[in-house]
Design an enzyme around this catalytic site. Structure first.
Site, mmCIF file in Angstrom:
data_model
loop_
_atom_site.group_PDB
_atom_site.id
_atom_site.type_symbol
_atom_site.label_atom_id
_atom_site.label_comp_id
_atom_site.label_asym_id
_atom_site.label_seq_id
_atom_site.Cartn_x
_atom_site.Cartn_y
_atom_site.Cartn_z
ATOM 1 N N SER A 106 0.669 32.395 58.971
ATOM 2 C CA SER A 106 0.006 31.271 58.424
ATOM 3 C C SER A 106 -1.036 31.693 57.535
ATOM 4 O O SER A 106 -0.941 32.334 56.676
ATOM 5 C CB SER A 106 -0.570 30.450 59.791
ATOM 6 O OG SER A 106 0.625 29.982 60.471
ATOM 7 N N ASP A 250 -0.984 26.842 52.346
ATOM 8 C CA ASP A 250 -1.033 27.949 52.843
ATOM 9 C C ASP A 250 0.270 29.164 52.838
ATOM 10 O O ASP A 250 1.233 28.569 52.341
ATOM 11 C CB ASP A 250 -1.509 27.912 54.359
ATOM 12 C CG ASP A 250 -0.304 27.478 55.315
ATOM 13 O OD1 ASP A 250 0.640 26.853 54.950
ATOM 14 O OD2 ASP A 250 -0.514 27.449 56.587
ATOM 15 N N ASP A 252 2.963 29.858 54.670
ATOM 16 C CA ASP A 252 4.079 29.485 54.994
ATOM 17 C C ASP A 252 4.441 28.087 54.883
ATOM 18 O O ASP A 252 5.224 27.520 55.395
ATOM 19 C CB ASP A 252 4.151 30.032 56.615
ATOM 20 C CG ASP A 252 3.108 29.139 57.464
ATOM 21 O OD1 ASP A 252 1.993 28.824 57.001
ATOM 22 O OD2 ASP A 252 3.682 28.629 58.622
ATOM 23 N N ASP A 254 3.042 25.162 55.867
ATOM 24 C CA ASP A 254 2.954 24.013 56.414
ATOM 25 C C ASP A 254 1.734 23.228 56.574
ATOM 26 O O ASP A 254 1.384 22.204 57.207
ATOM 27 C CB ASP A 254 3.544 24.375 58.002
ATOM 28 C CG ASP A 254 2.386 25.369 58.534
ATOM 29 O OD1 ASP A 254 1.538 25.769 58.063
ATOM 30 O OD2 ASP A 254 2.734 25.762 59.698
#
Length: 462
Positions: A106, A250, A252, A254
């Site tokens: 993340s 970010d 990834d 999400d």
């Protein structure tokens, strides 16, 4: 100690010693435990797991270790390659798979990576499921397939396109209005997979993307957590390009944050507020966020005639309460939008499409939109404690001291005052208490946090 084992997966820094870092042996160990858990869920002939990764430097290495471990267990793998967390989440049910793994840490810096684990619905595991995998990892219950029963790896690199197809097919995405608005938007993809997915989505919506750090090479140009202090380049780029606004995600994809046309932060907490405002204007209903998220979502929900409720911190807790309350939208104040029409997971692509629809239909600038919402300010602090201190005991004393206020104790102690709140919760991995506050001004939020910290230190004699 930089290896953190939790119910949602395993994360750590690359290199170092086994058991203290995310080494190849640790990656294989926990991939094996997850694969064994998958096979324990039901007795069937073939098992399938979807695997994707963000653009971290270590991603390809960790993904190959994980995929071939699953192959060794006799599990077939659908390899999405460079992907996003929400893309893997929607791919799991579309592939009729038994689970999914996302290789991403993340918002953590580039030296970190992690295995995030999904169930057959493409949702994060609950506490019981996660605990079972950790238990398997510490035993000798692993049993691998013989040579004639090994799994196979199938590459499918079309899922980001398919994800975008699903987003564009959502009922509330007003593609015509967005195209007509002729937006120009700067995208900071932090040199990860958001640099692939977000510009592709914008182009298909008729938006002109200006790319900033959109090369998915894993060399993050700034701290990858999408906070104001990390985004000076985006601020300058928005103003220089005379753009309508800026987008940052970010690694990834999400978490989602916006920057207005003046290069000022819209406020990560207000990503969900804006998207919920749009959805609730079309589909009245309930909302959910976690206890550390802004009160503005409650205000907007009640304005539209719905009911707001807060869950314990953690995406799986938000999703559980959303299902219980039949929430039409929910998420987390860190820029995580969960829209059940598509799937129960934080999804920056969904957030972008809803936000653009709101702007296009409202014929307003991003700064005007932000000014239309209740103004709250947050402070996020922590107290470092010695390991011998009784953190639960300290929180119990605080609960008694504020028994005359509205209290919520499902996750630490949250104290709701008339115009502000404070949320105290202990870390699961280190001896600290996190203190989140919100008030009508930044000064009041900081003062409240400092006052609470002084009270805690007095109780703990530190």
């Amino acid at each position: 100690m930089t290896l953190i084992k939790s119910i949602s997966g395993i994360r750590g820094t690359i290199g170092g010693t086994v058991g203290d870092n995310l080494t190849p042996i640790d990656a294989v160990k926990f991939a094996s435990a997850y694969g064994m858990w998958i096979k324990q869920q039901r007795n069937k002939e073939h098992y399938r797991v979807v695997v994707g990764r963000d653009a971290r430097i270590s991603g390809e290495m960790i993904q190959n270790l994980v995929m071939n471990t699953l192959v060794g267990l006799g599990i077939h793998v659908i390899d999405l390659g460079l992907s996003t967390t929400p893309t893997v989440e929607i791919a799991v049910p579309m592939e009729h798979a038994d689970g999914g793994i996302i290789l991403t840490a993340s918002h953590n810096p580039k030296q970190w990576n992690a295995l995030k684990l999904l169930d057959a619905k493409g949702e994060f595991l609950n506490a019981e499921e996660g605990a079972k995998i950790l238990e398997i990892a510490e035993t000798d219950e692993m049993s691998f397939a013989d040579v004639d029963s090994l799994g196979k790896i199938t590459i499918n690199d079309a899922y980001i396109d398919m994800h975008i197809d699903e987003v564009l097919a959502m009922n509330l995405v007003n593609k015509k209005a967005i195209e007509k608005a002729n937006f120009k938007v700067v995208v900071d993809g932090v040199n990860s997979t958001g640099g692939i997915a977000i510009p592709m989505l914008l182009e298909r919506l008729g938006v002109h993307p200006v790319k900033l750090y959109c090369e998915p090479n894993g060399h993050f140009p700034h701290n990858p957590e999408p906070l104001k202090e990390h985004l000076t380049d985006l601020s300058e780029a928005v103003v220089k390009a005379n753009a309508d606004f800026g987008i940052v995600v970010d690694p990834d994809v999400d978490r989602l944050a916006f920057m207005d046309e003046n290069g000022d932060m819209f406020g990560e907490e207000y990503t969900l507020v804006a998207c919920a405002d749009y959805v609730l204007s079309k589909i009245p209903g309930n909302t959910v966020s976690n206890m550390s998220s802004t009160r503005a979502l409650r205000d907007i929900t009640e304005k539209h005639g719905g009911t707001y409720e807060a869950s314990a911190v953690g995406e799986v807790n938000v999703v559980t309460l959303m299902k219980k309350n039949n929430a039409v939208i929910g998420g987390e104040g860190n820029g995580g939008v969960i829209y059940p029409e598509l799937h129960y997971g934080r999804d920056a692509l969904v957030g972008v499409a809803l936000f653009l629809s709101l702007l296009a239909e409202g014929h307003m600038t991003v700064s005007e939109l932000r000014a239309s919402y209740p103004n709250y300010f947050m402070s996020k602090k922590k107290i470092q404690l010695t390991p011998d201190l009784d953190v639960d005991g300290i929180l119990e004393v605080m609960e008694k001291n504020y028994a005359h206020e509205k209290l919520t104790t499902i996750d630490g102690v949250k104290i709701d005052f008339t115009n502000s709140w404070v949320h105290l919760r202990k870390s699961n991995t280190e001896p600290i208490i996190r203190i989140y506050t919100e008030a009508p001004s930044q000064h009041e939020a900081v003062d409240l946090a400092d006052r609470i910290i002084s009270e805690i230190k007095s109780i703990a004699n530190i």
